[in-house]
Design an enzyme around this catalytic site. Structure first.
Site, PDB file in Angstrom:
ATOM      1  N   ASP A 179      -7.292  18.502 -14.544  1.00 61.49           N
ATOM      2  CA  ASP A 179      -7.607  17.147 -15.004  1.00 61.49           C
ATOM      3  C   ASP A 179      -7.201  17.082 -16.470  1.00 61.49           C
ATOM      4  OD1 ASP A 179      -8.819  14.857 -16.040  1.00 61.49           O
ATOM      5  OD2 ASP A 179     -10.547  14.981 -14.697  1.00 61.49           O
TER       6      ASP A 179
ATOM      7  N   ARG B  25       0.859  -1.200   0.000  1.00 64.66           N
ATOM      8  CA  ARG B  25       0.000   0.000   0.000  1.00 64.66           C
ATOM      9  C   ARG B  25       0.888   1.239   0.000  1.00 64.66           C
ATOM     10  NH1 ARG B  25      -1.283   1.698   4.536  1.00 64.66           N
ATOM     11  NH2 ARG B  25      -2.086  -0.232   5.440  1.00 64.66           N
TER      12      ARG B  25
ATOM     13  N   TYR C 203     -16.531  15.897 -15.885  1.00 61.94           N
ATOM     14  CA  TYR C 203     -16.991  14.516 -15.821  1.00 61.94           C
ATOM     15  C   TYR C 203     -18.026  14.368 -14.693  1.00 61.94           C
ATOM     16  CZ  TYR C 203     -17.027   9.546 -14.780  1.00 61.94           C
ATOM     17  OH  TYR C 203     -17.428   8.270 -14.511  1.00 61.94           O
TER      18      TYR C 203
ATOM     19  N   LYS D 216      -7.990   5.985 -19.363  1.00 59.14           N
ATOM     20  CA  LYS D 216      -8.306   6.469 -20.709  1.00 59.14           C
ATOM     21  C   LYS D 216      -7.070   6.383 -21.614  1.00 59.14           C
ATOM     22  CE  LYS D 216     -12.242   7.002 -18.810  1.00 59.14           C
ATOM     23  NZ  LYS D 216     -12.221   7.645 -17.561  1.00 59.14           N
TER      24      LYS D 216
HETATM   25  O1  P1T Z   1     -13.230   6.431 -14.282  1.00 56.64           O
HETATM   26  P1  P1T Z   1     -12.069   6.902 -13.480  1.00 56.64           P
HETATM   27  O2  P1T Z   1     -10.775   6.280 -13.849  1.00 56.64           O
HETATM   28  O3  P1T Z   1     -12.339   6.887 -12.007  1.00 56.64           O
HETATM   29  O4  P1T Z   1     -11.840   8.451 -13.874  1.00 56.64           O
HETATM   30  C1  P1T Z   1     -12.793   9.447 -13.614  1.00 56.64           C
HETATM   31  C2  P1T Z   1     -12.662  10.552 -14.615  1.00 56.64           C
HETATM   32  C3  P1T Z   1     -12.023  11.721 -14.262  1.00 56.64           C
HETATM   33  N1  P1T Z   1     -11.857  12.742 -15.127  1.00 56.64           N
HETATM   34  C4  P1T Z   1     -12.316  12.671 -16.385  1.00 56.64           C
HETATM   35  C5  P1T Z   1     -12.119  13.821 -17.315  1.00 56.64           C
HETATM   36  C6  P1T Z   1     -12.962  11.511 -16.830  1.00 56.64           C
HETATM   37  O5  P1T Z   1     -13.392  11.460 -18.092  1.00 56.64           O
HETATM   38  C7  P1T Z   1     -13.153  10.428 -15.921  1.00 56.64           C
HETATM   39  C8  P1T Z   1     -13.883   9.191 -16.317  1.00 56.64           C
HETATM   40  N2  P1T Z   1     -14.719   9.369 -17.427  1.00 56.64           N
HETATM   41  C9  P1T Z   1     -15.510   8.396 -17.973  1.00 56.64           C
HETATM   42  C10 P1T Z   1     -15.630   7.156 -17.513  1.00 56.64           C
HETATM   43  C11 P1T Z   1     -16.247   8.836 -19.168  1.00 56.64           C
HETATM   44  O6  P1T Z   1     -16.757   7.989 -19.945  1.00 56.64           O
HETATM   45  O7  P1T Z   1     -16.340  10.053 -19.397  1.00 56.64           O
END
Ligand code: P1T
Length: 380
Positions: free
Chosen positions: A171, A47, A99, A196
């Site tokens: 972000d 961790r 998001y 992503k």
């Molecule tokens: O899904 P996660 O890895 O927890 O990330 C969240 C997140 C944060 N910031 C942005 C700009 C994002 O697009 C996302 C996650 N977005 C999607 C799952 C989506 O389809 O837009």
């Protein structure tokens, strides 16, 4: 090292002192032998730290031109760690188009803990200042925004953050460091949903943070360990592998994105296309200045303007897969109002343009002609 070398080698010197393996080994272990209490080789418990995760964290720091990287179990876990820097009474000014999950974390979790959020259209950076007061601690920027593809001027925002002694977090999920490097433009924290483009193959959920400042890094490492939302070594390996092709994938995402955006713009059954590469995009000039290209994320509305028209369209796609997420090699289509942004109340999302007829595309790296043909068929 230049960016295209950093994706492959950044922070990866001597990752396997045992055998010199070219890829960092997957250290699938929770703990590490100590010869005497505290007598270890830099890792005590996974961790707190794991060599495969550490290799990824160094890679993240390298590609974002930062000094310290931190990897988490998801993008939201990374954002969660950032918000834990603050305490009740503190205020955060955030992009209003973002998001849906970030919005949900801010409003449904952290507002209950007494942190106040202001959601602000930041297309004109000067507007941010109206929301800053003595309690404000951070500006949270998403650019390009999800899903409306608004562009926020990171450098201008960083001037405001400095002036008021605030942290600026960006972000960078949509742009990736291939297109924009927020730390170089004055941001303090870069955040990623590594799920992503960094991962790039739709096979892992992960988050990342990168900072330059050591004191800030120490506070975040403390939260990472104390709250414990870390990712495992196998997933760290997958994202490390993904990052090695980030530059060539992004190049193709940009090329295909441009072709698809232009096709959609010329189609009579499409009302509006949101893509920062268009000269008539409201912040095209800022996008040109702070990004190296315009990316493969595109949103558009149907000319009918109805929920049914959007749903029918996405159901007819074959090469594009109807799915949440983005940034993988394969093209995805989404319906933000009912999928990624369903957690934002209708009145709120419609204010920023997330209407029922909006469709979001993550343009992949397939043949652009096939992608256009697929859209042509679905548009009818
Ligand atoms: O899904 P996660 O890895 O927890 O990330 C969240 C997140 C944060 N910031 C942005 C700009 C994002 O697009 C996302 C996650 N977005 C999607 C799952 C989506 O389809 O837009």
């Amino acid at each position: 090292m230049k960016f295209n070398t950093k994706t492959i080698h950044g922070g990866q010197e001597n990752t396997d002192p045992a055998y010199g393996s070219v890829m960092p080994p997957i250290y699938q272990t929770s703990t590490y032998k100590q010869t005497t209490p505290g007598g270890h080789k830099g890792f005590e418990y996974s961790r707190s730290g794991n060599p495969t995760r550490a290799a990824l964290e160094r890679s993240l720091a390298s590609i974002e031109n930062g000094k310290f990287g931190l990897a988490f179990g998801s993008g939201l876990a990374a954002i969660d760690a950032v918000v834990k820097l603050f305490k009740p009474g503190d205020e955060i000014v955030s992009t209003n188009d973002l998001y849906g999950g970030s919005y949900r974390l801010f409003t449904k979790i952290y507002e209950n803990f007494g942190i106040k959020f202001h959601f602000v259209g930041m297309q004109n950076a000067a507007d941010i200042e109206k929301y800053i007061n003595g309690n404000t601690k951070m500006i949270w920027v998403e650019t390009p925004t999800n899903p409306m593809m608004n562009i926020i001027d990171i450098e201008a925002t960083s001037v405001i953050a400095r002036k008021h002694n605030l942290l600026l977090a960006v972000d960078n999920t949509f742009a990736t460091p291939y297109l924009q490097q927020p730390l170089d433009l004055g941001a303090d924290i870069v955040m990623h949903s590594a799920t992503k483009y960094l991962g790039g193959h739709s096979d892992v959920v992960m988050g990342g943070l990168v900072v330059k400042d050591e004191a800030l890094a120490d506070r975040l490492y403390f939260i990472q360990n104390a709250s414990g939302a870390v990712c495992g070594p196998q997933d760290s390996f997958l994202v490390l592998r993904g990052i090695k092709t980030l530059h060539i994938r992004m190049q193709r995402h940009c090329e295909n994105g441009e072709a698809v955006a232009n096709f959609l713009k010329s189609h009579p059954r499409v009302k509006q296309v949101y893509w920062p590469g268009f000269e008539d995009h409201p912040n095209h000039e800022i996008a040109k200045r702070q990004m190296k290209g315009f990316g493969g994320m595109i949103s558009f509305t149907t000319s009918e303007g109805t929920l049914e028209s959007a749903v029918k369209l996405v159901e007819k796609l074959h090469v594009f897969t109807l799915a949440e997420s983005l940034g993988g090699v394969e093209s995805l289509a989404g319906h933000p109002a009912s999928m990624t942004h369903a957690s934002i109340p209708k009145e709120e999302r419609e204010k920023t343009g997330v209407v029922d007829s909006l469709i979001r595309l993550s343009v992949g790296i397939e043949d652009a002609g096939d992608l256009i043909e697929d859209l042509k068929n679905a548009l009818g």
